[in-house]
Design a protein around this motif. Structure first.
Motif, short mmCIF file in Angstrom:
data_model
loop_
_atom_site.label_atom_id
_atom_site.label_comp_id
_atom_site.label_asym_id
_atom_site.label_seq_id
_atom_site.Cartn_x
_atom_site.Cartn_y
_atom_site.Cartn_z
N LEU A 192 -43.63 6.63 44.88
CA LEU A 192 -42.59 7.45 44.27
C LEU A 192 -41.54 6.59 43.58
CD1 LEU A 192 -41.34 10.23 43.75
CD2 LEU A 192 -40.25 10.06 45.99
N MET A 193 -41.10 5.53 44.22
CA MET A 193 -40.04 4.71 43.64
C MET A 193 -40.55 3.69 42.64
SD MET A 193 -37.37 5.99 44.68
CE MET A 193 -36.54 6.85 45.98
N ALA A 194 -41.71 3.13 42.85
CA ALA A 194 -42.21 2.07 41.96
C ALA A 194 -42.96 2.61 40.75
CB ALA A 194 -43.10 1.10 42.73
N ASP A 195 -43.65 3.74 40.90
CA ASP A 195 -44.52 4.22 39.82
C ASP A 195 -43.85 5.23 38.88
OD1 ASP A 195 -46.59 2.62 40.70
OD2 ASP A 195 -47.48 4.18 41.94
N THR A 196 -42.82 5.92 39.33
CA THR A 196 -42.15 6.87 38.43
C THR A 196 -41.10 6.13 37.61
OG1 THR A 196 -40.51 7.45 40.12
CG2 THR A 196 -42.49 8.83 40.00
N ALA A 197 -40.72 6.72 36.48
CA ALA A 197 -39.68 6.12 35.65
C ALA A 197 -38.32 6.23 36.32
CB ALA A 197 -39.65 6.79 34.27
N PHE A 212 -40.41 14.48 52.10
CA PHE A 212 -41.67 15.18 52.32
C PHE A 212 -42.63 14.94 51.16
CE2 PHE A 212 -38.58 18.23 54.45
CZ PHE A 212 -38.62 17.53 55.65
N GLN A 213 -42.11 15.01 49.93
CA GLN A 213 -42.96 14.74 48.78
C GLN A 213 -43.32 13.27 48.69
OE1 GLN A 213 -40.25 16.81 48.46
NE2 GLN A 213 -41.14 18.73 47.78
N TRP A 214 -42.41 12.42 49.14
CA TRP A 214 -42.67 10.98 49.15
C TRP A 214 -43.95 10.71 49.92
CZ3 TRP A 214 -37.89 7.40 49.48
CH2 TRP A 214 -38.25 6.08 49.25
N ARG A 215 -44.09 11.35 51.06
CA ARG A 215 -45.31 11.18 51.87
C ARG A 215 -46.53 11.67 51.11
NH1 ARG A 215 -48.05 10.53 56.42
NH2 ARG A 215 -49.27 12.21 57.33
N ALA A 216 -46.41 12.80 50.42
CA ALA A 216 -47.54 13.32 49.63
C ALA A 216 -47.93 12.32 48.54
CB ALA A 216 -47.19 14.67 49.03
N PHE A 217 -46.94 11.71 47.92
CA PHE A 217 -47.21 10.69 46.90
C PHE A 217 -47.98 9.52 47.51
CE2 PHE A 217 -44.52 12.79 43.98
CZ PHE A 217 -44.63 12.16 42.75
N GLU A 218 -47.46 9.01 48.62
CA GLU A 218 -48.10 7.86 49.26
C GLU A 218 -49.54 8.17 49.64
OE1 GLU A 218 -46.80 4.77 49.56
OE2 GLU A 218 -45.01 5.45 48.53
N LEU A 219 -49.78 9.36 50.18
CA LEU A 219 -51.15 9.74 50.54
C LEU A 219 -52.04 9.83 49.31
CD1 LEU A 219 -50.41 12.45 53.26
CD2 LEU A 219 -51.33 10.15 53.62
N GLY A 220 -51.44 10.15 48.14
CA GLY A 220 -52.19 10.23 46.89
C GLY A 220 -52.28 8.92 46.15
N GLY A 221 -51.77 7.83 46.74
CA GLY A 221 -51.88 6.52 46.11
C GLY A 221 -50.84 6.24 45.05
N VAL A 222 -49.73 6.97 45.06
CA VAL A 222 -48.66 6.78 44.08
C VAL A 222 -47.39 6.39 44.83
CG1 VAL A 222 -47.30 7.87 42.26
CG2 VAL A 222 -49.68 8.52 42.58
N LYS A 273 -46.76 9.20 37.15
CA LYS A 273 -46.44 7.79 36.92
C LYS A 273 -45.68 7.70 35.59
CE LYS A 273 -50.17 5.68 39.53
NZ LYS A 273 -51.34 4.81 39.52
N ASP A 274 -44.60 6.91 35.61
CA ASP A 274 -43.74 6.69 34.43
C ASP A 274 -43.03 7.95 33.96
OD1 ASP A 274 -44.45 3.95 34.34
OD2 ASP A 274 -46.31 4.48 33.31
N LYS A 275 -42.90 8.94 34.84
CA LYS A 275 -42.19 10.18 34.50
C LYS A 275 -40.90 10.28 35.31
CE LYS A 275 -45.54 11.93 31.92
NZ LYS A 275 -46.21 10.78 31.39
N ILE A 276 -40.01 11.17 34.89
CA ILE A 276 -38.75 11.43 35.59
C ILE A 276 -38.96 12.61 36.52
CG2 ILE A 276 -36.35 12.14 35.33
CD1 ILE A 276 -36.41 10.81 32.54
N VAL A 277 -38.67 12.41 37.80
CA VAL A 277 -38.78 13.49 38.78
C VAL A 277 -37.41 13.72 39.41
CG1 VAL A 277 -41.22 13.10 39.25
CG2 VAL A 277 -39.53 11.94 40.63
#
Length: 145
Positions: A38-43, A26-36, A12-16
């Motif tokens: 990708l577009m709204a929570d990262t910087a 694929f990672q987007w799905r992993a983020f969603e499953l983890g409650g994060v 969260k709030d980091k640059i990926v």
């Protein structure tokens, strides 16, 4: 070697950075499953289509906090680079065709390459090709790269 990044929620709030939009999904799905989100929570989410090695260099040189790479990208790096990297939240017990998968991964396993068709290719032909490919037995010579 960063201690502030231990799991996906720490991004969260980091640059990926991802090497492509296709891989990022694929990672987007992993983020969603983890409650994060990708577009709204990262910087910021960046795309670097110049290859896995340059993406890894972005992380090592501090231009990105984390990078989304293809499975085995870290393991295939020289030892002096590999020891500076780690996989966040790797899945446990991943298997491929009944055998343990030999690399750590944060997402489910997906085919390495996607199937695409040009805009000029008739939709019915695209559909027929996909259906024919799905009917191939797993061990058919046509399924090997």
């Amino acid at each position: 070697n960063r201690t502030d990044l231990q799991q996906l929620t720490d991004l969260k709030d980091k640059i990926v950075t991802a090497s492509s939009f296709n891989l990022c999904q694929f990672q987007w799905r992993a983020f969603e499953l983890g409650g994060v989100s990708l577009m709204a929570d990262t910087a910021q989410v960046r795309f670097n289509s110049k290859g896995q090695d340059l993406l890894i260099a972005d992380v090592l040189e501090g231009r990105s906090d984390a990078g989304f790479t293809r499975t085995d990208s870290i393991e295939s790096q020289p030892a002096h680079i590999r020891e500076k990297l780690r996989i966040l939240d790797p899945l446990e017990g991943v298997r491929l065709e009944g055998a343990p998968f030999p690399f750590e991964t944060t997402s489910e396993l997906y085919p390495e390459y996607v199937l695409m068709a040009g805009m000029h290719v008739d939709w019915e032909l695209q559909r027929e090709v996909v259906l024919a490919l799905l009917k191939l037995p797993r061990d058919a010579p046509e399924t090997k790269a």
